[in-house]
Design an enzyme around this catalytic site. Structure first.
Site, short mmCIF file in Angstrom:
data_model
loop_
_atom_site.label_atom_id
_atom_site.label_comp_id
_atom_site.label_asym_id
_atom_site.label_seq_id
_atom_site.Cartn_x
_atom_site.Cartn_y
_atom_site.Cartn_z
N TYR A 1 7.72 11.75 -3.68
CA TYR A 1 7.31 10.32 -3.62
C TYR A 1 8.52 9.36 -3.04
O TYR A 1 8.33 8.60 -2.16
CB TYR A 1 6.96 9.95 -4.92
CG TYR A 1 6.89 8.55 -5.22
CD1 TYR A 1 6.22 7.43 -4.45
CD2 TYR A 1 7.73 7.84 -6.01
CE1 TYR A 1 6.34 6.28 -4.43
CE2 TYR A 1 8.01 6.57 -6.22
CZ TYR A 1 7.16 5.70 -5.68
OH TYR A 1 7.08 4.19 -5.63
N THR B 1 10.85 0.87 -4.15
CA THR B 1 11.04 1.21 -5.57
C THR B 1 12.53 1.72 -5.75
O THR B 1 13.11 1.97 -4.70
CB THR B 1 10.34 2.48 -5.91
OG1 THR B 1 10.75 3.12 -6.96
CG2 THR B 1 10.34 3.89 -4.84
N ASP B 2 13.13 1.40 -6.74
CA ASP B 2 14.42 1.93 -7.20
C ASP B 2 14.54 3.60 -6.99
O ASP B 2 15.78 4.06 -7.07
CB ASP B 2 14.75 1.34 -8.44
CG ASP B 2 13.91 1.92 -9.63
OD1 ASP B 2 13.11 2.58 -9.56
OD2 ASP B 2 14.47 1.33 -10.80
N GLU B 3 13.65 4.03 -7.16
CA GLU B 3 13.57 5.63 -7.26
C GLU B 3 14.31 6.14 -5.84
O GLU B 3 14.82 7.36 -5.90
CB GLU B 3 12.09 6.48 -7.29
CG GLU B 3 11.56 6.08 -8.65
CD GLU B 3 10.49 6.74 -9.11
OE1 GLU B 3 10.45 7.96 -8.83
OE2 GLU B 3 9.40 6.08 -9.54
N LYS C 1 9.44 6.88 0.17
CA LYS C 1 9.59 5.63 0.15
C LYS C 1 10.76 5.43 0.90
O LYS C 1 10.85 4.20 1.42
CB LYS C 1 9.49 5.14 -1.38
CG LYS C 1 8.19 5.14 -1.77
CD LYS C 1 7.27 3.98 -1.14
CE LYS C 1 7.52 2.62 -1.63
NZ LYS C 1 6.65 1.69 -0.80
N LYS D 1 -0.22 6.47 -15.67
CA LYS D 1 1.24 6.26 -15.67
C LYS D 1 1.52 6.26 -17.26
O LYS D 1 0.66 6.19 -18.14
CB LYS D 1 1.66 5.05 -14.99
CG LYS D 1 1.36 5.00 -13.56
CD LYS D 1 2.06 5.90 -12.72
CE LYS D 1 2.17 5.91 -11.24
NZ LYS D 1 2.57 4.54 -10.70
N ARG E 1 8.94 17.28 -16.28
CA ARG E 1 8.57 17.25 -14.86
C ARG E 1 9.82 17.75 -13.90
O ARG E 1 10.91 17.44 -14.50
CB ARG E 1 8.54 15.77 -14.39
CG ARG E 1 8.44 15.45 -13.07
CD ARG E 1 8.51 14.00 -12.84
NE ARG E 1 7.53 13.23 -13.25
CZ ARG E 1 7.63 11.80 -13.39
NH1 ARG E 1 8.49 11.22 -13.09
NH2 ARG E 1 6.45 11.31 -13.86
N ALA F 1 0.67 -1.13 -0.11
CA ALA F 1 -0.13 0.11 0.04
C ALA F 1 0.90 1.20 0.13
O ALA F 1 1.71 1.49 0.71
CB ALA F 1 -0.94 -0.04 1.22
N PRO G 1 1.62 12.84 -24.77
CA PRO G 1 2.60 13.75 -24.04
C PRO G 1 3.89 13.04 -23.75
O PRO G 1 3.79 11.94 -23.12
CB PRO G 1 1.87 14.20 -22.59
CG PRO G 1 1.20 13.11 -22.47
CD PRO G 1 0.53 12.40 -23.75
N THR H 1 0.66 8.43 4.02
CA THR H 1 0.23 7.07 3.74
C THR H 1 1.68 6.08 3.85
O THR H 1 1.66 5.38 4.36
CB THR H 1 -0.07 6.76 2.11
OG1 THR H 1 -1.43 7.54 2.18
CG2 THR H 1 -0.28 5.35 2.05
#
Length: 346
Positions: free
Chosen positions: A155, A130-132, A159, A194, A285, A80, A210, A98
């Site tokens: 984000y 995540t890999d981010e 994480k 996404k 972005r 989640a 886009p 969250t």
């Protein structure tokens, strides 16, 4: 095994739920059903004898205590999360609530449950990330499990914080955890905000497609059903305290993904003119990471897992799925924020 899955009505969570049920596990699906969740994602297993659904928020400690006590799971798989970078730029507080506070609450509820059961050694808390969290790569190199954290967006920062909490609860309290950090997922049931579903659905509608900046950002693409397989592999075989990077071994520039999808649509659903005529380059972005790439050596050598679906095959399957499942994606396009350009307030 009875597994409590948080976020099991979401994109990746539902893939885990479907695969786990198919393999004979029992599932308790805990989801608060925010905008990106969809119970249709798990409709195929909704009547399975080993499946139960609980509508609850992971930030609600009383609800988590109740659900853990009532269902007595052998493991928790924590998926989640708020996960859309553009939304995190516009509204970071939801991501902190969250991803950070929710993970803390779930960890505390799980710790209390685990301790009350006598601290069973075979219990697992599997945290999916995540890999981010590792930041941005240049033209060369890959993320390993030892790459220093360097998150660049609200984000990824949220994480990263949740990853640190999970590790701290293992080191401080002995909670038996495993962690995974994955690359970009794609495939059936991907919520239509996404990149890949946006390309498919805009192309089908004849709308501009886009592409941020010049489309040169590189991602490692992982077919979601491969990811679900990897997650269950880690849950079943991963040593306590170990982390694994899960990648698709499929690096590609965003613009190449977009052009491939356009070519597949030209083949599967011709529109009288090439779909790539709709490609429109838009302002990038804020803080857009240039490149992500995962070194999957650890999971391959220690657990014997590697992806089975090539990028070419996965994209073909994905485009076909969206063509065949308009009844799933059409209603979702009316949900808040879908179809709008987000993440431009920075």
């Amino acid at each position: 095994m009875k597994i409590l899955v948080t976020g099991g009505a979401g994109f990746i969570g539902s893939a885990v739920v479907r695969l786990a049920i198919a393999r004979g596990h029992s599932i308790v699906n805990v989801d608060t059903l925010t905008y990106a969740a969809c119970l249709e994602n798990v409709a195929s297993v909704g009547n399975a004898p080993g499946y139960a659904f609980e509508k609850a928020d992971i930030r609600d400690r009383a609800a988590m205590d109740r659900i853990l006590a009532a269902h007595d799971p052998d493991a928790v798989m924590h998926l989640a999360a708020e996960s859309h970078v553009d939304r995190s730029i516009d509204g970071p507080s939801d991501f902190i609530e969250t991803n950070v506070n929710g993970t803390f609450t779930l960890l505390e509820a799980t710790r209390a449950f685990w301790q009350a059961k006598g601290r069973p050694a075979d219990f697992r808390f599997h945290h999916i990330s995540t890999d981010e969290v590792f930041g941005s790569l240049g033209p060369t190199g890959k993320f390993t499990e030892d790459t220093p954290y360097d998150p660049r967006s609200p984000y990824s920062a949220s994480k990263a914080a949740s990853d640190h909490l999970v590790r701290a609860w293992h080191e401080t309290y002995g909670l038996p955890v495993v962690l995974t950090n994955c690359s970009n997922n794609y495939g059936p049931f991907h919520f239509p905000e996404k990149l890949i579903p946006v390309v498919i659905l805009n192309a089908l509608a004849g709308k501009p497609i886009p592409v941020y900046g010049k489309g040169e950002n590189v991602r490692d693409w992982l077919y979601v059903e491969d990811h679900a397989d990897a997650l269950l592999t880690v849950l079943e075989k991963g040593p306590v305290g170990r982390s694994y990077n899960i990648g698709g071994e499929n690096e590609a520039r965003n613009i190449d993904i977009v052009r491939t999808i356009c070519a597949l649509l030209d083949e599967m659903q011709p529109a009288g003119a090439p779909h790539d005529r709709l490609i429109t380059f838009v302002t990038d972005r804020p803080g857009h990471d240039l490149r992500y790439a995962i070194d999957p050596t650890r999971i391959r050598t220690e657990l014997g897992w590697r992806p089975s679906v090539t990028l070419e095959e996965g994209l073909r399957r994905t485009v076909r799925w969206y063509l065949d499942n308009e009844a799933w994606w059409r209603p979702l396009q009316a949900r808040q924020g879908v179809g709008q350009r987000l993440g431009v307030k920075a």
